[in-house]
Design an enzyme around this catalytic site. Structure first.
Site, PDB file in Angstrom:
ATOM      1  N   HIS A 181       0.850  -1.191   0.000  1.00 54.12           N
ATOM      2  CA  HIS A 181       0.000   0.000   0.000  1.00 54.12           C
ATOM      3  C   HIS A 181       0.882   1.237   0.000  1.00 54.12           C
ATOM      4  CE1 HIS A 181      -3.035   2.819   1.114  1.00 54.12           C
ATOM      5  NE2 HIS A 181      -3.925   1.911   1.444  1.00 54.12           N
ATOM      6  N   LYS A 211     -12.476   6.235  -8.946  1.00 50.80           N
ATOM      7  CA  LYS A 211     -11.771   7.451  -9.359  1.00 50.80           C
ATOM      8  C   LYS A 211     -12.237   7.888 -10.747  1.00 50.80           C
ATOM      9  CE  LYS A 211      -7.294   7.474 -10.482  1.00 50.80           C
ATOM     10  NZ  LYS A 211      -7.065   8.255 -11.721  1.00 50.80           N
TER      11      LYS A 211
END
Length: 930
Positions: free
Chosen positions: A151, A582
């Site tokens: 991440h 997104k």
């Protein structure tokens, strides 16, 4: 006096408040001791002023807070940020302990199984008429895989995890009946551990490597997975026996929960992943699991002191003992110990063969390594069989049965490592191979039909495109080396070590065929079958809309049909939540994912192939997150069927799995949800078909409106990119050492090129959490008011909320995000935008959409307060604000200082460190929405 874990009613959260107060007081004491009374007073003043700013919406409090923060020296700023960050971490520990406490209270009280437990799922299924045979078949055929991924925003250190784990243990100990002296000793130890935490560097300040990310993930195996996952299997067998008496559980059957990983094999946008990192990942994984096995075998040797002078042993066990390098006369009558010494010697040899550098305990003598985990499991089965035949059945379960289960689950590889790369990279590599082999000079320019024809023709030929005598680009050499490494790893660690190849940005059938050809080029596609399953990843809104058609065409190819048959008539498809969000916004992303899944179910049913969906869910709601249990149950009918993989990312891994009991509960939630979603008869849950058709028609209209609103702001508003880069910490996240992967796929400021995770993470840091709700108000409000029938439309939306799990979960997740959203805090970040006209214009649009979203949510659910249906979570969030808000205010102050220094061509490492610490603290405070 110990906390009373059986408290009920209004007092049931009293122990949580007591724990938070205790940890807060200890942190305050440490602050006084380490930094002085003056610094402690500064921290308290900032906290109280921030509370006043929130509770009273006091403009003067806002000015006072800004002045207070501006006056802090650089050293004071770091100390204050650390103080509030550590409180967020300590509050998380207290909350986790309270969840465990409440769960134990239910068990002690003999309460009915809680929702989300396997017991609850089995009771529900039995009540619906689902038989024991159907349940047994489910567990024999199921595959449930949480996949740990690295991440870019993961900042936790193992040293901090270890310290927090010890604090959690001591806090749990306080629920036991302790003597006064023991209670004082416990308090002193807690104080000492909090002091250790304060004196331990919270973050890494050197650039994170892939090796760091691998080791970080492996720490959760030692904390949780290695023991809790086999233990969960035992619990599930007990539950099956309780709900279906006389049924035979799938003991020693197929491991239906396995672990997956992307860390070391995911090279999409990460130039730091290569053949070396893939090999390193498997060495570290194998070392971790073999260390565990060696410890367990050593412990078994101490426990199984059984003498043949007192009880017999099986011939197979005696043969195993005779093969041992241990010939001590002291153990001549102890065949189990001698057998285990031999097993230990073989395991140690295996560990060295698979890359382990240090074996803690030297073996007695030399032995041949195991060829595979199945051989190790077979030896353990001989021990268990002998014990059961000779009055030793009671001795199997405490450790041996759990170890045997672990071998089934983890093998010698621990977790299956996925390969992932972008389709455009495959196209470039094959373009170079085709050109060098004089087969096709302009592969990338071919029409799709011509690409497919060329790839199929090449796949049918025995020749290789690659020549050892030709020169190739670094990219081509690297990609081929990675696939060769995967081939060698499968031979060394077993086929489960690497079995999936995921293709990012899958847009055509040729994208899939390219990976087949690359496997052929590296010896992984042979007449006997395919080594790695080729898995498309559909990410953007257009990708999701094309997914079913692509898979239909793909599975119709004769070559593919034969490969799918060798895969057991199964094919996996991955869906990307973060990128679709997104690209199209929260509401449209969820709707297009839902539609894509339904379309895929139809395509796969017609092809007679079992669909396994891999859900690329981020941790936050804006990235497809939210509670996994509800998300799985809200999947369209026919999309689960016992097969599911889903990603677990970054800070969410820490929140779910850094505590063993919480980790076990989260694993159980996955199994329970998959069991319910797979076997609940259609019609028992959700809407009837005619109503569902109406609901879907409304959702399609809402999605269109939400898409226009979201795209209109993010992609079509002049200056929005400048606003985003100024009003969130995205620039600081990109330049700090928060992960091995760049924040953007390309060196641009275009939002299109920004990776979805830092996009969502940045909005969380500034407390807008915009990807988790923006567009809903415009969509619902516009639809209700457009064209009349207002009351009828509101009634339809309320009916959808009441009867359609998909829509109810969507609103529940959005409700949670809105509970953590704070426009007053966000306005402080907006002040970082230098262009006042741009700032006011865009922030006004965000404010208006936020207000509309709140109105529409209340209109549908009837709840005007956030999280009205989840008061525990509501209180948890409210309790955090007094400590979370100051971190946000401090972050704004630090960003302002940093940007001022940058404009002057200067840099201050302490300011950098403060921003980094504040990012960690805010993420910890927000937990699953950061």
């Amino acid at each position: 006096m110990a906390n009373n874990i059986t408290n009920t009613g209004a007092d049931k959260d009293a122990p949580l408040k007591e724990d938070i107060r205790l940890l807060g007081r200890l942190l305050g004491d440490v602050l006084r001791e380490q930094e002085g009374e003056e610094v402690f007073a500064v921290v308290e003043t900032i906290r109280q002023t921030a509370v006043r700013f929130r509770r009273e919406a006091d403009a003067q409090a806002g000015e006072d807070l800004a002045e207070l923060l501006h006056k802090l020296t650089r050293e004071q700023t770091i100390t204050v940020v650390r103080a509030f960050s550590y409180f967020s971490h300590l509050a998380n520990i207290a909350e986790d302990q309270h969840h465990i406490r409440r769960r134990r209270a239910h068990l002690l009280a003999g309460s009915k199984p809680q929702k989300g437990s396997v017991g609850f799922a089995l009771a529900k299924l039995k009540g619906a008429g689902v038989g024991a045979g159907t349940v047994a078949t489910f567990f024999n055929d199921a595959l449930i895989v949480p996949v740990l991924t690295a991440h870019p925003t993961e900042v936790q250190r193992k040293s901090i995890l270890d310290a927090e784990h010890e604090i959690a243990r001591l806090l749990a100990e306080r629920d036991l009946p302790l003597t006064p002296k023991e209670r004082v000793a416990n308090l002193h130890l807690l104080h000492a551990r909090v002091a250790t935490l304060w004196q331990t560097r919270m973050l890494r300040y050197s650039k994170l490597t892939v090796a760091d990310e691998i080791d970080n993930a492996l720490s959760y195996y030692r904390i949780t997975f290695l023991r809790e996952l086999p233990g969960l299997y035992d619990d599930i067998e007990d539950e099956i026996a309780a709900h279906y008496p006389g049924s035979t559980p799938a003991a020693g059957g197929a491991p239906y929960v396995q672990m997956g990983s992307w860390i070391g094999g995911d090279r999409d946008g990460n130039p730091n992943v290569n053949a070396g990192t893939v090999a390193h990942a498997l060495v570290r994984q194998a070392t971790t699991i073999l260390d565990f096995y060696l410890d367990e075998v050593h412990a078994l040797g101490a426990e199984l002191s059984i003498s043949t002078l007192l009880v017999e042993a099986s011939d197979a066990l005696l043969t195993l003992a005779e093969a041992s390098p241990d010939h001590s006369p002291h153990r001549a009558d102890e065949p189990y110990r001698r057998a285990l010494i031999g097993i230990y010697a073989r395991l140690a040899a295996t560990a060295r063969a698979l890359g382990a550098a240090n074996i803690l305990r030297k073996e007695v003598g030399q032995a041949a390594p195991y060829l595979g985990a199945a051989d190790f499991g077979a030896d353990l089965a001989i021990l268990a069989g002998s014990l059961r035949l000779n009055h030793g059945a009671l001795l199997v379960k405490p450790r041996l049965a759990t170890l045997m289960r672990a071998v089934d689950i983890f093998g010698f590889h621990l977790a299956s490592l996925d390969m992932r790369q972008s389709s455009d990279v495959h196209e470039r590599v094959l373009g170079e191979l085709f050109a060098n082999a004089a087969a096709e000079p302009h592969y990338a320019q071919l029409a799709e039909a011509d690409k497919v024809a060329l790839l199929l023709a090449e796949l049918s030929q025995p020749r290789m495109l690659h020549s050892p005598h030709a020169l190739y680009s670094d990219e081509t050499n690297s990609e081929l080396a990675i696939l060769r490494a995967a081939r060698d790893i499968r031979r060394r660690y077993g086929a489960r070590a690497i079995r999936n190849y995921i293709i990012s940005h899958t847009e055509t059938v040729s994208d899939l065929l390219e990976v087949l050809l690359l496997q052929k080029e590296t010896g992984m596609l042979r007449a006997g079958g395919l080594e790695l399953m080729v898995i498309p990843l559909f990410e953007t809104i257009p990708d999701l809309q094309r997914a079913a058609a692509i898979m239909d065409e793909w599975m119709a190819l004769p070559l593919v049909a034969s490969l799918v048959a060798r895969q057991g008539m199964q094919q996996e498809v991955m869906l990307g939540y973060s990128d679709s969000n997104k690209d199209g916004g929260f509401l449209t992303s969820n709707w297009e994912l839902y539609k894509s899944e339904i379309d895929l179910v139809g395509v796969f049913a017609r092809a007679g192939v079992k669909l396994r969906l891999f859900h690329g869910r981020g941790g936050t709601v804006g990235r497809g997150g939210g509670p996994s249990y509800e998300a799985i149950l809200a999947q369209p009918p026919g999309t689960v069927n016992g097969q599911i993989r889903l990603t677990e990312q970054g800070e969410i891994i820490a929140s779910k799995f850094s505590n063993a009991e919480i980790g076990r509960r989260n694993l159980e939630l996955l199994v329970a949800a998959t069991l319910e979603a797979s076997l609940t008869p259609h019609g028992d849950d959700g809407a009837a078909a005619p109503a569902l058709a109406r609901f879907e028609a409304v959702m399609a209209e809402l999605s269109d409106r939400a898409y226009r609103a979201y795209r209109g702001l993010v992609y079509d508003t002049p200056g929005f990119t400048d606003y985003f880069f100024s009003a969130t910490p995205i620039a600081e996240i990109a330049e700090l050492n928060l992960g091995s992967r760049p924040a953007s796929r390309k060196s641009t400021r275009r939002i299109e090129d920004l990776r979805a995770i830092p996009w969502g993470f940045s909005w969380g840091q500034c407390r807008l959490l915009l990807p988790g709700w923006f567009g809903f108000g415009s969509a619902v409000g516009g639809w209700i008011e457009d064209g009349g029938r207002r009351d009828e439309k509101i009634a339809a939306l309320r009916e959808m909320h009441a009867q359609w799990p998909f829509f109810a979960t969507l609103l529940s997740n959005m409700d949670m995000v809105l509970a953590k959203t704070d426009l007053a805090i966000a306005s402080r970040y907006a002040d970082l935008v230098a262009d006042a006209l741009l700032r006011d214009r865009i922030f006004a649009r965000i404010e208006a959409e936020h207000a509309a979203t709140l109105r529409c949510l209340a209109l549908i659910t009837g709840a005007h307060e956030r999280l009205a249906g989840n008061p525990l979570l509501a209180r948890s969030i409210q309790n955090r604000f007094a400590y979370l808000d100051p971190l946000n205010h401090l972050q704004v102050e630090l960003i302002e200082r940093h940007r001022t220094l940058s404009r002057q061509g200067k840099a201050d490492e302490r300011v950098h460190r403060g921003i980094h610490l504040s990012i960690n603290g805010v993420a910890a405070g927000l937990r699953n929405s950061g």
